[in-house]
Design a protein around this motif. Structure first.
Motif, PDB file in Angstrom:
ATOM      1  N   TYR A 109     -17.529  -3.783  14.016  1.00 48.77           N
ATOM      2  CA  TYR A 109     -16.317  -3.322  14.819  1.00 48.77           C
ATOM      3  C   TYR A 109     -15.255  -3.650  13.972  1.00 48.77           C
ATOM      4  N   PHE A 110     -15.151  -4.757  13.606  1.00 46.04           N
ATOM      5  CA  PHE A 110     -13.821  -5.297  12.807  1.00 46.04           C
ATOM      6  C   PHE A 110     -13.523  -4.505  11.532  1.00 46.04           C
ATOM      7  N   ARG A 111     -14.760  -4.195  11.032  1.00 51.72           N
ATOM      8  CA  ARG A 111     -14.940  -3.506   9.645  1.00 51.72           C
ATOM      9  C   ARG A 111     -14.416  -1.889   9.906  1.00 51.72           C
ATOM     10  N   MET A 112     -14.639  -1.323  10.880  1.00 53.58           N
ATOM     11  CA  MET A 112     -14.116  -0.066  11.321  1.00 53.58           C
ATOM     12  C   MET A 112     -12.568  -0.297  11.753  1.00 53.58           C
ATOM     13  N   ALA A 113     -12.360  -1.201  12.518  1.00 55.88           N
ATOM     14  CA  ALA A 113     -10.930  -1.376  12.673  1.00 55.88           C
ATOM     15  C   ALA A 113     -10.091  -1.446  11.395  1.00 55.88           C
ATOM     16  N   PHE A 114     -10.533  -2.425  10.714  1.00 56.01           N
ATOM     17  CA  PHE A 114      -9.654  -2.564   9.242  1.00 56.01           C
ATOM     18  C   PHE A 114      -9.698  -1.316   8.518  1.00 56.01           C
ATOM     19  N   GLY A 115     -10.772  -0.553   8.723  1.00 50.98           N
ATOM     20  CA  GLY A 115     -10.816   0.782   7.704  1.00 50.98           C
ATOM     21  C   GLY A 115      -9.745   1.663   8.364  1.00 50.98           C
ATOM     22  N   ALA A 116      -9.624   1.399   9.588  1.00 51.60           N
ATOM     23  CA  ALA A 116      -8.651   2.639   9.936  1.00 51.60           C
ATOM     24  C   ALA A 116      -7.148   2.111   9.840  1.00 51.60           C
ATOM     25  N   ILE A 117      -7.028   1.206   9.255  1.00 51.07           N
ATOM     26  CA  ILE A 117      -5.422   0.739   8.918  1.00 51.07           C
ATOM     27  C   ILE A 117      -5.066   1.557   7.661  1.00 51.07           C
ATOM     28  N   GLN A 118      -3.931   2.278   7.851  1.00 48.06           N
ATOM     29  CA  GLN A 118      -3.778   2.962   6.679  1.00 48.06           C
ATOM     30  C   GLN A 118      -3.426   2.453   5.256  1.00 48.06           C
ATOM     31  N   ARG A 119      -3.690   3.017   4.339  1.00 46.60           N
ATOM     32  CA  ARG A 119      -3.497   2.574   3.181  1.00 46.60           C
ATOM     33  C   ARG A 119      -1.961   2.012   2.801  1.00 46.60           C
ATOM     34  N   GLU A 120      -1.285   3.080   3.305  1.00 50.02           N
ATOM     35  CA  GLU A 120       0.121   2.781   3.251  1.00 50.02           C
ATOM     36  C   GLU A 120       0.852   1.587   3.666  1.00 50.02           C
ATOM     37  N   GLN A 121      -0.040   1.020   4.732  1.00 51.53           N
ATOM     38  CA  GLN A 121       0.702  -0.105   5.219  1.00 51.53           C
ATOM     39  C   GLN A 121       0.184  -1.222   4.033  1.00 51.53           C
ATOM     40  N   TRP A 122      -1.034  -1.299   3.406  1.00 52.91           N
ATOM     41  CA  TRP A 122      -1.073  -2.057   2.292  1.00 52.91           C
ATOM     42  C   TRP A 122      -0.183  -2.011   1.238  1.00 52.91           C
ATOM     43  N   GLU A 123       0.111  -0.894   0.791  1.00 47.34           N
ATOM     44  CA  GLU A 123       1.033  -0.330  -0.308  1.00 47.34           C
ATOM     45  C   GLU A 123       2.480  -0.937   0.205  1.00 47.34           C
ATOM     46  N   ALA A 124       3.065  -0.817   1.381  1.00 50.55           N
ATOM     47  CA  ALA A 124       4.169  -1.280   1.609  1.00 50.55           C
ATOM     48  C   ALA A 124       4.302  -2.670   1.729  1.00 50.55           C
ATOM     49  N   ALA A 125       3.303  -3.346   2.197  1.00 45.75           N
ATOM     50  CA  ALA A 125       3.033  -4.739   1.949  1.00 45.75           C
ATOM     51  C   ALA A 125       2.925  -5.561   0.800  1.00 45.75           C
ATOM     52  N   LEU A 126       2.171  -4.905  -0.015  1.00 43.25           N
ATOM     53  CA  LEU A 126       2.482  -5.399  -1.473  1.00 43.25           C
ATOM     54  C   LEU A 126       3.610  -5.149  -2.275  1.00 43.25           C
ATOM     55  N   SER A 127       4.151  -4.114  -1.980  1.00 40.90           N
ATOM     56  CA  SER A 127       5.449  -3.754  -2.513  1.00 40.90           C
ATOM     57  C   SER A 127       6.469  -4.738  -2.328  1.00 40.90           C
ATOM     58  N   ILE A 128       6.526  -5.375  -1.118  1.00 42.44           N
ATOM     59  CA  ILE A 128       7.558  -6.485  -0.925  1.00 42.44           C
ATOM     60  C   ILE A 128       7.105  -7.835  -1.688  1.00 42.44           C
ATOM     61  N   GLY A 129       6.038  -7.931  -2.328  1.00 38.94           N
ATOM     62  CA  GLY A 129       5.622  -9.056  -3.032  1.00 38.94           C
ATOM     63  C   GLY A 129       4.649  -9.902  -2.149  1.00 38.94           C
ATOM     64  N   LEU A 130       4.275  -9.450  -0.954  1.00 33.95           N
ATOM     65  CA  LEU A 130       3.070 -10.452  -0.330  1.00 33.95           C
ATOM     66  C   LEU A 130       1.851 -10.344  -1.065  1.00 33.95           C
ATOM     67  N   SER A 131       1.134 -11.522  -0.890  1.00 38.91           N
ATOM     68  CA  SER A 131      -0.012 -11.795  -1.489  1.00 38.91           C
ATOM     69  C   SER A 131      -1.133 -10.915  -0.638  1.00 38.91           C
ATOM     70  N   ARG A 132      -2.350 -10.938  -1.243  1.00 38.93           N
ATOM     71  CA  ARG A 132      -3.226 -10.234  -0.564  1.00 38.93           C
ATOM     72  C   ARG A 132      -3.656 -10.781   0.731  1.00 38.93           C
ATOM     73  N   SER A 133      -3.741 -12.258   0.744  1.00 38.10           N
ATOM     74  CA  SER A 133      -4.182 -12.798   1.860  1.00 38.10           C
ATOM     75  C   SER A 133      -3.035 -12.686   2.877  1.00 38.10           C
ATOM     76  N   THR A 134      -1.757 -12.789   2.575  1.00 36.69           N
ATOM     77  CA  THR A 134      -0.870 -12.553   3.643  1.00 36.69           C
ATOM     78  C   THR A 134      -0.753 -11.254   4.114  1.00 36.69           C
ATOM     79  N   VAL A 135      -1.229 -10.241   3.461  1.00 38.14           N
ATOM     80  CA  VAL A 135      -1.080  -9.128   3.850  1.00 38.14           C
ATOM     81  C   VAL A 135      -2.443  -9.033   5.085  1.00 38.14           C
ATOM     82  N   LEU A 136      -3.209  -9.601   4.678  1.00 38.28           N
ATOM     83  CA  LEU A 136      -4.679  -9.641   5.718  1.00 38.28           C
ATOM     84  C   LEU A 136      -3.952 -10.408   7.039  1.00 38.28           C
TER      85      LEU A 136
END
Lengths: 228, 252
Positions: A109-136
């Motif tokens: 269920y969680f895997r599906m929920a994470f998969g539903a999060i838009q790729r753009e949310q990741w891009e935006a978070a990484l673009s301000i310099g967040l680490s992958r674990s902080t994005v999580l």
């Protein structure tokens, strides 16, 4: 005696037994669900974002759990583990079996929920310099948990009913106690009516409770949807 | 104008599988300059921007940013991204955070500022893009597209970046909301920020850009003064593209 009177007879004579059995059913359900949540969340994170070997191991675990009946898993833990020198009492074996089983489902269920999060949310978070674990922790989890609430509600209602498999290893939960009372009084229809009413009431309560959590955690103006 | 080069791109290539997206891009951006990149969809403009802040890893070539080769080995990608603000076409605000929390997240988690300081900086950034206090605790879904994009700009500038990248920042907006975003960008350009703007807004380019680049098929086809590139392009490809865009504007 008519039907109602017979039920009243049961509840007045076996009220304490039934109440204890119900509490045990609720206990197994919630502890099993909590174990499932505690394990399921890291399993899904590892499966989605972990290194390849970990992904393979976790996927295998999930397939194994989903591919075998829960009763077999319970019997394995209760009857087979002692042969390897691990002996557990019936209650512990039950919550472990249910917890491990639920972990696999909750991970999905969680895997599906994470998969539903838009790729753009990741891009935006990484673009301000967040680490992958902080994005999580700061973006993916808060959004994913919300998406997962309806599926988790389903899961806990399933567990409420599946907790009855503890009957097979003699845990005095509701079905077990009902069976004894039924055999003793021969009021089978009446006792299983009481049992059924309890399960239905509990599942309605859980659904309502989940709805409240869903509304409380809803993001204003937004409908977060899981992948359909 | 200060002529120090903040960004130098040399022979940059990017493949997506077999698809050759960037085919040897050469580009330089001076400190304080506003560079506008125009060109057809699918020409690789977005990919180029994403290569600059390392959201996409280039396959060949060099990017030198702030006197450091960021395409080299042992580069702290997060440090680079912290110094480069990115404004997306679809705003990409964090859906579960309010406007001000969106701006604060990077300040708290990346710059490690205490919350009060982060809040102060965020408030300042929001005000500078015209997002007033009544909107600070609204969630993205409660804001108009123009407001969302201005919050996204505030989120980028709050980090005090050396370079701002805009990827078609007004393409997803209703026409009546485009103006408020362009106005903010114009203000930023006038403040002397270094900006690379991918856009079809040739009006903005003429008014605000120091230099315009026409980009097509993974390459810089033409570059020069805004008037020259937009009104009198030298290449046939640019002429055709700009003619169709200007046609569109006249019809509107």
């Amino acid at each position: 005696m008519d039907f109602v009177e017979e039920i009243l007879y049961l509840t007045s004579n076996y009220g304490t037994d039934l109440l204890n059995a119900m509490l045990l059913t609720i206990e197994i359900t919630f502890i099993g669900f909590s174990i499932g949540l505690l394990l399921g969340l890291p399993i899904s994170l590892g499966r989605v974002y972990g290194p390849l070997p970990l992904k393979v191991i976790l996927a295998t675990y999930i397939e194994f759990i989903r591919g075998t009946p829960m009763i077999v898993q319970l019997f394995f833990i209760y009857y087979a583990l002692p042969i390897m020198g691990i002996t557990l009492d019936a209650f512990t074996a039950s919550i472990i079996a249910i917890g491990l089983n639920s972990a696999a489902y909750q991970a999905e269920y969680f895997r599906m929920a994470f998969g539903a999060i838009q790729r753009e949310q990741w891009e935006a978070a990484l673009s301000i310099g967040l680490s992958r674990s902080t994005v999580l922790t700061s973006v993916v989890l808060p959004q994913g948990m919300r998406i997962a609430i309806p599926a988790l509600t389903n899961e806990i209602i399933y567990l409420l009913k599946y907790s009855s498999i503890a009957y097979f290893v003699t845990v005095p939960e509701l079905v077990y106690v009902s069976k004894i009372i039924g055999a003793r009084t021969l009021l089978h229809i009446q006792i299983y009516t009481v049992t059924a009413v309890f399960y239905i009431s509990m599942s309605i309560i859980l659904t309502k409770f989940a709805k409240i959590i869903e509304e409380k955690t809803a993001i204003p103006g937004l409908v977060l949807k899981g992948r359909t | 104008m200060d002529n120090e080069k903040l960004l130098i791109i040399r022979d940059l290539h990017k493949y997506y599988g077999k698809h050759h997206v960037l085919k040897g891009v050469n580009l330089e951006v001076n400190e304080g300059e506003t560079l506008v990149i125009i060109g057809p969809s699918g020409s690789g403009k977005s990919t180029l921007l994403r290569c600059i802040n390392l959201l996409v890893k280039p396959d060949k070539g060099k990017i030198i940013f702030d006197n450091e080769e960021i395409t080299g080995k042992n580069i702290d990608v997060r440090k680079v991204r912290e110094k480069i603000g990115f404004v997306f076409q679809h705003f990409n605000l964090f859906l579960h955070l309010t406007a001000i929390e969106n701006v604060m997240l990077g300040l708290v988690k990346v710059k490690k500022y205490p919350r009060e300081k982060a809040r102060r900086i965020a408030e300042e950034a929001l005000l500078s893009v015209g997002i007033t206090e009544d909107l600070w605790s609204k969630y993205p879904a409660q804001l108009s597209g123009g407001q969302q994009q201005r919050v996204a700009i505030a989120r980028a500038i709050a980090m005090d970046p050396k370079l701002l990248l805009f990827d078609e920042p007004t393409s997803a907006l209703d026409p009546e909301l485009i103006g408020e975003v362009l106005k903010v960008m114009e203000k930023l350009a006038n403040e002397g920020r270094t900006m690379i703007v991918v856009t079809h807004e040739i009006g903005f380019a003429l008014k605000t850009a120091d230099r315009v680049v026409f980009f097509d098929d993974g390459r810089v086809v033409e570059e020069g003064e805004p008037e020259q590139v937009i009104l009198n392009p030298r290449t046939e490809r640019a002429r055709r593209f700009l003619l169709s865009i200007r046609e569109l504007y006249r019809l509107e």
